[in-house]
Design an enzyme around this catalytic site. Sequence first.
Site, PDB file in Angstrom:
ATOM      1  N   LYS A  22      62.173 -63.502  14.748  1.00 52.85           N
ATOM      2  CA  LYS A  22      61.061 -62.815  14.061  1.00 52.85           C
ATOM      3  C   LYS A  22      60.525 -63.672  12.922  1.00 52.85           C
ATOM      4  O   LYS A  22      59.326 -63.874  12.794  1.00 52.85           O
ATOM      5  CB  LYS A  22      61.552 -61.477  13.499  1.00 52.85           C
ATOM      6  CG  LYS A  22      60.602 -60.850  12.513  1.00 52.85           C
ATOM      7  CD  LYS A  22      61.095 -59.530  11.974  1.00 52.85           C
ATOM      8  CE  LYS A  22      61.920 -59.639  10.717  1.00 52.85           C
ATOM      9  NZ  LYS A  22      61.151 -59.862   9.480  1.00 52.85           N
ATOM     10  N   ASN A  23      61.427 -64.189  12.090  1.00 49.94           N
ATOM     11  CA  ASN A  23      60.975 -64.894  10.892  1.00 49.94           C
ATOM     12  C   ASN A  23      60.366 -66.258  11.178  1.00 49.94           C
ATOM     13  O   ASN A  23      59.844 -66.904  10.282  1.00 49.94           O
ATOM     14  CB  ASN A  23      62.121 -65.016   9.876  1.00 49.94           C
ATOM     15  CG  ASN A  23      62.435 -63.672   9.234  1.00 49.94           C
ATOM     16  OD1 ASN A  23      61.708 -62.699   9.428  1.00 49.94           O
ATOM     17  ND2 ASN A  23      63.518 -63.613   8.480  1.00 49.94           N
ATOM     18  N   CYS A 116      58.619 -53.730  -1.969  1.00 50.50           N
ATOM     19  CA  CYS A 116      59.078 -53.352  -0.636  1.00 50.50           C
ATOM     20  C   CYS A 116      60.434 -52.700  -0.759  1.00 50.50           C
ATOM     21  O   CYS A 116      60.951 -52.539  -1.866  1.00 50.50           O
ATOM     22  CB  CYS A 116      59.129 -54.543   0.302  1.00 50.50           C
ATOM     23  SG  CYS A 116      60.539 -55.596  -0.001  1.00 50.50           S
ATOM     24  N   ARG A 121      58.917 -57.560  -4.792  1.00 53.74           N
ATOM     25  CA  ARG A 121      58.865 -58.822  -4.047  1.00 53.74           C
ATOM     26  C   ARG A 121      57.689 -59.631  -4.578  1.00 53.74           C
ATOM     27  O   ARG A 121      56.616 -59.654  -3.985  1.00 53.74           O
ATOM     28  CB  ARG A 121      58.699 -58.517  -2.563  1.00 53.74           C
ATOM     29  CG  ARG A 121      59.439 -59.525  -1.701  1.00 53.74           C
ATOM     30  CD  ARG A 121      59.806 -58.897  -0.392  1.00 53.74           C
ATOM     31  NE  ARG A 121      60.286 -59.865   0.547  1.00 53.74           N
ATOM     32  CZ  ARG A 121      60.773 -59.527   1.726  1.00 53.74           C
ATOM     33  NH1 ARG A 121      60.837 -58.268   2.085  1.00 53.74           N
ATOM     34  NH2 ARG A 121      61.206 -60.441   2.560  1.00 53.74           N
ATOM     35  N   ASP A 306      70.091 -61.612   4.901  1.00 50.43           N
ATOM     36  CA  ASP A 306      69.770 -60.718   6.024  1.00 50.43           C
ATOM     37  C   ASP A 306      71.017 -60.304   6.808  1.00 50.43           C
ATOM     38  O   ASP A 306      70.961 -59.370   7.610  1.00 50.43           O
ATOM     39  CB  ASP A 306      68.760 -61.393   6.968  1.00 50.43           C
ATOM     40  CG  ASP A 306      67.365 -61.423   6.366  1.00 50.43           C
ATOM     41  OD1 ASP A 306      67.139 -60.761   5.339  1.00 50.43           O
ATOM     42  OD2 ASP A 306      66.497 -62.120   6.922  1.00 50.43           O
ATOM     43  N   ARG A 398      60.909 -53.285  13.566  1.00 51.23           N
ATOM     44  CA  ARG A 398      60.322 -54.477  12.949  1.00 51.23           C
ATOM     45  C   ARG A 398      61.062 -55.740  13.397  1.00 51.23           C
ATOM     46  O   ARG A 398      60.473 -56.814  13.435  1.00 51.23           O
ATOM     47  CB  ARG A 398      60.402 -54.390  11.417  1.00 51.23           C
ATOM     48  CG  ARG A 398      59.472 -53.378  10.797  1.00 51.23           C
ATOM     49  CD  ARG A 398      59.506 -53.521   9.281  1.00 51.23           C
ATOM     50  NE  ARG A 398      59.523 -54.940   8.951  1.00 51.23           N
ATOM     51  CZ  ARG A 398      60.287 -55.496   8.022  1.00 51.23           C
ATOM     52  NH1 ARG A 398      61.094 -54.766   7.307  1.00 51.23           N
ATOM     53  NH2 ARG A 398      60.247 -56.796   7.807  1.00 51.23           N
TER      54      ARG A 398
END
Length: 419
Positions: A22-23, A116, A121, A306, A398
């Site tokens: 994803k990132n 967030c 952030r 993460d 997500r």
Amino acid sequence: MSKIVMEGCRRLSGTVTIHGAKNSALPLLSAALMADGVTELQNCPGLSDVEACVAILRHLGCRVEREGHRILVDNSGLCTSDVPDELMREMRSSIVFLGAIASKTGRAVLSFPGGCELGPRPIDLHLSALRQLGMVIEEERGKLRCRVRGRLKGCQIPLAFPSVGATENILLAAATAEGTTTILNAAREPEIQDLCSFLNSCGAKITGAGEGTITVQGVERLTACCHRVIPDRIETATYMAAAAVTGGSLVLKGVEPSHVATLFPVFEEMGCNVAVWQNELLITAPTRLRRVKSVRTMPYPGFPTDAQALIMAMACVADGTSVFIENIFENRYKHAGELMRLGAKIKVEGRVAVVEGVPVLSGAPVECTDLRGGAALVLAGLAAEGETTITALHHLERGYESIEDSLAAVGAQIRRVEE
Ligand code: UD1
């Protein structure tokens, strides 16, 4: 509203194929708008954050086609530089479009991303770096209005913190700037390396990706190319943890072992055995995990923030007391409260969390608090006796493509119920 319904305490065994990161996919999609022609991105995961990027690209006038995990982006119709508030709000990391839009079109109007679920952030590092490159940025009533006269001008940019997003925005802006940009204290994450390798295939001249100093020699234009997104190292960590909490054994296919090597000592300290060969990884877990002495999150190649919630789910059922120190985000223990509903014993004090392992968790209704916190709840549900139901699945969507199907295929009793 959808929910996950699961019954835990089943040993997982089998094979899981890992999706694209994803990132990586997000900055790559942003970069695609700068590359003239049709960009082909392979191995793009099916996630709501990726959909949010596709919606932004289409709004900007790009033609985007998606066939399974392949996304084609044609930038020839690019016709606007404004991203409306509702598209920006879909995804906090949409700020990564700023450098790409402004350097490609000479202007950009984006709403301020704000806070967030992980705490405030800020984007001060992004804005200061882009200003150093010559971008004029005005902040007014929640909007960022950006202008570039001619081309941006390369310069030396020292980052006070190796921010992933800021490094990406600088790379995108500097790729077609005039002259040379040097990023000092750049983020070294594999996703940064993936973005640089994509940009270089498009004609950019970037060296030093993966190191603390990155040099970008600006080129006049970028040309579309075909690129395969790297495997998702956090999804890899999630399935490793799924094997770990169930005393199971999983083969993970399509992984990049070197990107998760920093996690191996933690899994091994907790009693798991990890074997790797080429793009596969085998993890075998003991019947009861041992505690991990301490987990300190750090920028890459340190322990990833993460993966903190994932290891915490493991620590909840480990023998002994584990300590976590979160150094990257201010508010990243929201999942602790939900894990406690399942019977976990956790004390949080500022950046520190102390987890006293219990022999078994007990199923309960819980709610995802954020993306990785949600994954921690799924892991805890796998280790809990009885039924666990998980709501607020938009957080999970997500970052995880069909997690319930992947887990069910290796022996978990888990299903998604649409209400
Ligand atoms: C990226 C990842 C996210 C991961 C994080 C850290 C994406 C889409 N997201 O987020 O999953 O958890 O890296 O590995 O790739 N900061 C500032 N000012 C700035 C920018 C950042 O103070 O201008 C602070 C942040 O508040 C945070 C820390 O720096 O405390 C890390 O942020 P950063 O590395 O920028 O993370 P993201 O790019 O947002």
